[in-house]
Write a protein that holds these residues in place. Sequence first.
Motif, PDB file in Angstrom:
ATOM      1  N   ALA A   1     -41.723  55.930  27.251  1.00  0.00           N
ATOM      2  CA  ALA A   1     -42.269  54.841  26.134  1.00  0.00           C
ATOM      3  C   ALA A   1     -43.601  54.203  26.462  1.00  0.00           C
ATOM      4  CB  ALA A   1     -41.499  54.041  25.700  1.00  0.00           C
ATOM      5  N   PRO A   2     -44.830  53.991  25.680  1.00  0.00           N
ATOM      6  CA  PRO A   2     -45.885  53.307  25.551  1.00  0.00           C
ATOM      7  C   PRO A   2     -45.536  51.788  26.443  1.00  0.00           C
ATOM      8  CG  PRO A   2     -45.211  53.780  23.932  1.00  0.00           C
ATOM      9  CD  PRO A   2     -44.178  54.213  23.631  1.00  0.00           C
ATOM     10  N   THR A   3     -44.254  51.481  25.614  1.00  0.00           N
ATOM     11  CA  THR A   3     -44.184  49.550  26.345  1.00  0.00           C
ATOM     12  C   THR A   3     -43.191  50.160  27.092  1.00  0.00           C
ATOM     13  OG1 THR A   3     -42.453  49.161  24.048  1.00  0.00           O
ATOM     14  CG2 THR A   3     -44.820  48.990  23.913  1.00  0.00           C
ATOM     15  N   ARG A   4     -42.979  48.420  27.665  1.00  0.00           N
ATOM     16  CA  ARG A   4     -41.945  47.979  28.963  1.00  0.00           C
ATOM     17  C   ARG A   4     -40.560  48.502  29.035  1.00  0.00           C
ATOM     18  NH1 ARG A   4     -39.207  43.997  31.201  1.00  0.00           N
ATOM     19  NH2 ARG A   4     -39.315  44.012  33.100  1.00  0.00           N
ATOM     20  N   ARG A   5     -40.298  47.954  27.193  1.00  0.00           N
ATOM     21  CA  ARG A   5     -38.328  47.859  27.141  1.00  0.00           C
ATOM     22  C   ARG A   5     -38.141  47.080  27.912  1.00  0.00           C
ATOM     23  NH1 ARG A   5     -39.912  51.144  22.408  1.00  0.00           N
ATOM     24  NH2 ARG A   5     -39.549  53.129  22.521  1.00  0.00           N
ATOM     25  N   CYS A   6     -36.222  47.236  27.848  1.00  0.00           N
ATOM     26  CA  CYS A   6     -35.716  46.315  28.901  1.00  0.00           C
ATOM     27  C   CYS A   6     -36.128  46.291  30.318  1.00  0.00           C
ATOM     28  CB  CYS A   6     -34.039  46.540  28.612  1.00  0.00           C
ATOM     29  SG  CYS A   6     -33.856  47.693  28.592  1.00  0.00           S
ATOM     30  N   ALA A   7     -35.211  45.491  31.356  1.00  0.00           N
ATOM     31  CA  ALA A   7     -35.428  45.482  32.604  1.00  0.00           C
ATOM     32  C   ALA A   7     -35.640  46.544  33.475  1.00  0.00           C
ATOM     33  CB  ALA A   7     -34.641  44.309  33.364  1.00  0.00           C
ATOM     34  N   SER A   8     -34.279  47.344  32.888  1.00  0.00           N
ATOM     35  CA  SER A   8     -32.952  48.095  33.346  1.00  0.00           C
ATOM     36  C   SER A   8     -33.931  49.107  33.548  1.00  0.00           C
ATOM     37  CB  SER A   8     -31.501  48.173  33.341  1.00  0.00           C
ATOM     38  OG  SER A   8     -31.685  49.264  31.559  1.00  0.00           O
ATOM     39  N   VAL A   9     -34.592  49.826  32.310  1.00  0.00           N
ATOM     40  CA  VAL A   9     -36.009  50.539  32.113  1.00  0.00           C
ATOM     41  C   VAL A   9     -37.491  50.567  33.033  1.00  0.00           C
ATOM     42  CG1 VAL A   9     -37.166  51.993  30.166  1.00  0.00           C
ATOM     43  CG2 VAL A   9     -34.455  51.528  29.018  1.00  0.00           C
ATOM     44  N   ALA A  10     -37.488  49.427  32.393  1.00  0.00           N
ATOM     45  CA  ALA A  10     -38.599  49.846  33.624  1.00  0.00           C
ATOM     46  C   ALA A  10     -38.825  49.590  35.291  1.00  0.00           C
ATOM     47  CB  ALA A  10     -39.414  47.805  33.641  1.00  0.00           C
ATOM     48  N   GLN A  11     -37.286  48.923  35.452  1.00  0.00           N
ATOM     49  CA  GLN A  11     -36.891  49.400  36.662  1.00  0.00           C
ATOM     50  C   GLN A  11     -36.759  51.533  36.700  1.00  0.00           C
ATOM     51  OE1 GLN A  11     -32.946  48.765  38.890  1.00  0.00           O
ATOM     52  NE2 GLN A  11     -34.028  47.768  39.993  1.00  0.00           N
ATOM     53  N   ALA A  12     -35.931  52.008  36.355  1.00  0.00           N
ATOM     54  CA  ALA A  12     -35.995  53.011  36.464  1.00  0.00           C
ATOM     55  C   ALA A  12     -37.669  53.457  36.358  1.00  0.00           C
ATOM     56  CB  ALA A  12     -35.453  53.962  34.712  1.00  0.00           C
ATOM     57  N   ARG A  13     -38.376  53.506  35.113  1.00  0.00           N
ATOM     58  CA  ARG A  13     -39.828  53.879  34.943  1.00  0.00           C
ATOM     59  C   ARG A  13     -40.196  53.499  36.544  1.00  0.00           C
ATOM     60  NH1 ARG A  13     -41.645  51.090  31.308  1.00  0.00           N
ATOM     61  NH2 ARG A  13     -40.679  52.645  29.278  1.00  0.00           N
ATOM     62  N   GLN A  14     -40.428  52.134  37.074  1.00  0.00           N
ATOM     63  CA  GLN A  14     -40.708  52.400  38.377  1.00  0.00           C
ATOM     64  C   GLN A  14     -40.475  53.451  39.529  1.00  0.00           C
ATOM     65  OE1 GLN A  14     -40.104  47.895  39.472  1.00  0.00           O
ATOM     66  NE2 GLN A  14     -42.128  47.278  38.023  1.00  0.00           N
ATOM     67  N   VAL A  15     -39.107  53.155  39.632  1.00  0.00           N
ATOM     68  CA  VAL A  15     -38.033  54.433  40.604  1.00  0.00           C
ATOM     69  C   VAL A  15     -38.888  55.483  39.834  1.00  0.00           C
ATOM     70  CG1 VAL A  15     -36.245  55.523  41.400  1.00  0.00           C
ATOM     71  CG2 VAL A  15     -36.429  53.119  40.809  1.00  0.00           C
ATOM     72  N   ALA A  16     -39.011  55.933  38.997  1.00  0.00           N
ATOM     73  CA  ALA A  16     -39.618  57.444  38.877  1.00  0.00           C
ATOM     74  C   ALA A  16     -41.274  57.823  38.536  1.00  0.00           C
ATOM     75  CB  ALA A  16     -39.322  57.713  37.623  1.00  0.00           C
ATOM     76  N   MET A  17     -41.806  56.864  38.895  1.00  0.00           N
ATOM     77  CA  MET A  17     -43.261  56.637  39.334  1.00  0.00           C
ATOM     78  C   MET A  17     -42.901  56.685  41.544  1.00  0.00           C
ATOM     79  SD  MET A  17     -45.230  53.523  37.133  1.00  0.00           S
ATOM     80  CE  MET A  17     -45.612  54.002  35.367  1.00  0.00           C
ATOM     81  N   TYR A  18     -42.576  56.239  41.491  1.00  0.00           N
ATOM     82  CA  TYR A  18     -42.376  55.824  43.184  1.00  0.00           C
ATOM     83  C   TYR A  18     -42.026  57.200  43.635  1.00  0.00           C
ATOM     84  CZ  TYR A  18     -40.688  54.249  48.168  1.00  0.00           C
ATOM     85  OH  TYR A  18     -40.160  54.767  49.129  1.00  0.00           O
TER      86      TYR A  18
END
Length: 113
Positions: free
Chosen positions: A35-52
């Motif tokens: 998604a183009p927006t941050r979303r909730c904290a758990s989704v944001a963290q999952a996105r950061q993990v996937a990027m990492y």
Amino acid sequence: MQRRRFEDREKADCVTITQEAVARAWKVPLGELRAPTRRCASVAQARQVAMYLSHVVYGVSLASVGRQFGRDRTTAAHACRQIEDRRDDLRFDRLLDEITDGLRRPRSGRRAQ
């Protein structure tokens, strides 16, 4: 030119495989990670993990990772720093190791589900 397109496709495939694995591990819908927006904290963290993991496991450049997530390279770099800082937590670190092991396993020509 054709080789570059192949390499770009290969990078995109690596990011997609990583997104799918992290979405399963974090129990978040794949669409939320993209998604183009941050979303909730758990989704944001999952996105950061996937990027990492895209960057660390597959060696995809931060600029490419950012593009694949519809974000800037500096956002991808920030995600990597955030996740690296969390690796001191043993449970979190073990979870990342499990995902990493799954990503490094040979796929025998098929895409991750």
